[in-house]
Design an enzyme around this catalytic site. Structure first.
Site, PDB file in Angstrom:
ATOM      1  CB  SER A   1     -24.570 137.442  -4.458  1.00  0.00           C
ATOM      2  OG  SER A   1     -23.501 136.549  -4.668  1.00  0.00           O
TER       3      SER A   1
ATOM      4  CG  ASP B   1     -21.615 135.981  -8.115  1.00  0.00           C
ATOM      5  OD1 ASP B   1     -21.699 136.763  -9.077  1.00  0.00           O
ATOM      6  OD2 ASP B   1     -21.963 136.281  -6.962  1.00  0.00           O
TER       7      ASP B   1
ATOM      8  N   GLY C   1     -17.780 140.739  -0.219  1.00  0.00           N
ATOM      9  CA  GLY C   1     -17.300 141.478   0.944  1.00  0.00           C
ATOM     10  C   GLY C   1     -16.348 142.624   0.664  1.00  0.00           C
TER      11      GLY C   1
HETATM   12  C1  DX5 Z   1     -18.262 139.484  -6.947  1.00  0.00           C
HETATM   13  C2  DX5 Z   1     -19.607 138.900  -7.286  1.00  0.00           C
HETATM   14  C3  DX5 Z   1     -20.696 139.441  -6.442  1.00  0.00           C
HETATM   15  C4  DX5 Z   1     -20.534 139.201  -4.961  1.00  0.00           C
HETATM   16  C5  DX5 Z   1     -21.016 140.428  -4.283  1.00  0.00           C
HETATM   17  O1  DX5 Z   1     -17.352 139.190  -7.923  1.00  0.00           O
HETATM   18  O2  DX5 Z   1     -19.942 139.148  -8.645  1.00  0.00           O
HETATM   19  O3  DX5 Z   1     -21.972 139.016  -6.902  1.00  0.00           O
HETATM   20  O4  DX5 Z   1     -21.261 138.101  -4.478  1.00  0.00           O
HETATM   21  O5  DX5 Z   1     -20.744 140.336  -2.923  1.00  0.00           O
HETATM   22  P1  DX5 Z   1     -20.925 141.553  -1.927  1.00  0.00           P
HETATM   23  O6  DX5 Z   1     -22.368 141.981  -1.992  1.00  0.00           O
HETATM   24  O7  DX5 Z   1     -20.544 140.968  -0.609  1.00  0.00           O
HETATM   25  O8  DX5 Z   1     -20.000 142.653  -2.365  1.00  0.00           O
HETATM   26 ZN    ZN Z   2     -22.050 138.778  -9.306  1.00  0.00          ZN
END
Ligand code: DX5
Ligand code: ZN
Length: 214
Positions: A6, A33, A146
């Site tokens: 992401s 995202d 995170g």
């Molecule tokens: C959160 C996003 C995710 C995010 C995940 O709302 O949809 O794609 O980037 O981030 P991590 O892997 O850090 O939890």
């Molecule tokens: Zn996402």
């Protein structure tokens, strides 16, 4: 297993270096995202940034719309170069409207995905199993990178695995939020086929992190 880093967590002060590393990491997809400050309390990228990603990366663009109006934004991001549009079940008002948008995305030559937030019961997807190329289980409240993985996502993944196998569907089961080597392994064992990972990938060596998720 497909890995979808992401780019929410990419270090934009070192963009060139990071995108080159990402392109060479073996990851299959870029997870992009889109947040509108309304469906979720955060704001991210518009379509022009996606166009730039398309110029500098050949990876499949997996666009995750966290927006109140997916009908409007699906077209915006398809035009900007998305290969796949995933929108939220919670943003839609009826099954008819959901199927209509999936059909529109398919008619535009793109893949269609649907996502559910942690509080949404996975069984709402039962009537939609044949309409989508991908089912995205959120393992954190959407909005921020995170956060900590919510283990309740594992039962939803298993439910999807069972129901998709029953109809011999090859649709992808993607999981997003709090993914690292350990939670990623649990998701794989439950039947996930695509892992989204933001902070884990970009706060460690990109290639090493991607390889550890397989
Ligand atoms: C959160 C996003 C995710 C995010 C995940 O709302 O949809 O794609 O980037 O981030 P991590 O892997 O850090 O939890
Ligand atoms: Zn996402």
């Amino acid at each position: 297993m497909k890995i979808a880093p992401s780019v929410l967590s990419l270090d934009y002060s070192r963009f060139n270096e990071q995108i080159n590393e990402l392109n060479a990491s073996g990851a299959e997809w870029i997870h992009y995202d889109v947040m509108d400050g309304h469906f979720v309390p955060n704001l991210t990228f518009g379509p022009d940034i996606l166009k730039s990603f398309c110029k500098v990366s050949p990876l499949f663009k997996d666009v995750h719309l966290m927006v109140t109006d997916p009908v409007f934004f699906a077209d915006v991001f398809m035009k900007a170069g998305a290969d796949q549009i995933t929108f939220h079940y919670e943003a839609m008002s009826s099954l008819d409207e959901i199927r209509k948008l999936a059909a529109h995305i398919h008619a535009s030559g793109k893949k269609a995905g649907i996502s559910i937030k942690p509080k949404t019961d996975v069984s709402v997807l039962e009537p939609l199993l044949k309409d989508f190329d991908l089912f995205l289980v959120m393992s954190v409240e959407p909005g921020f990178g995170g956060q900590k993985f919510m283990p309740a996502a594992l039962d939803k993944i298993s439910w999807l695995r069972r129901h998709l196998d029953e109809i011999s569907s090859s649709a992808e089961i993607e999981v997003d939020g709090g993914i690292n080597a350990d939670t990623g392994r649990q998701c794989r064992e439950a039947g996930a086929t695509v892992l989204v990972a933001g902070s884990y990938v970009f706060k460690n060596g990109i290639k090493t992190a991607v390889e550890s998720l397989r």
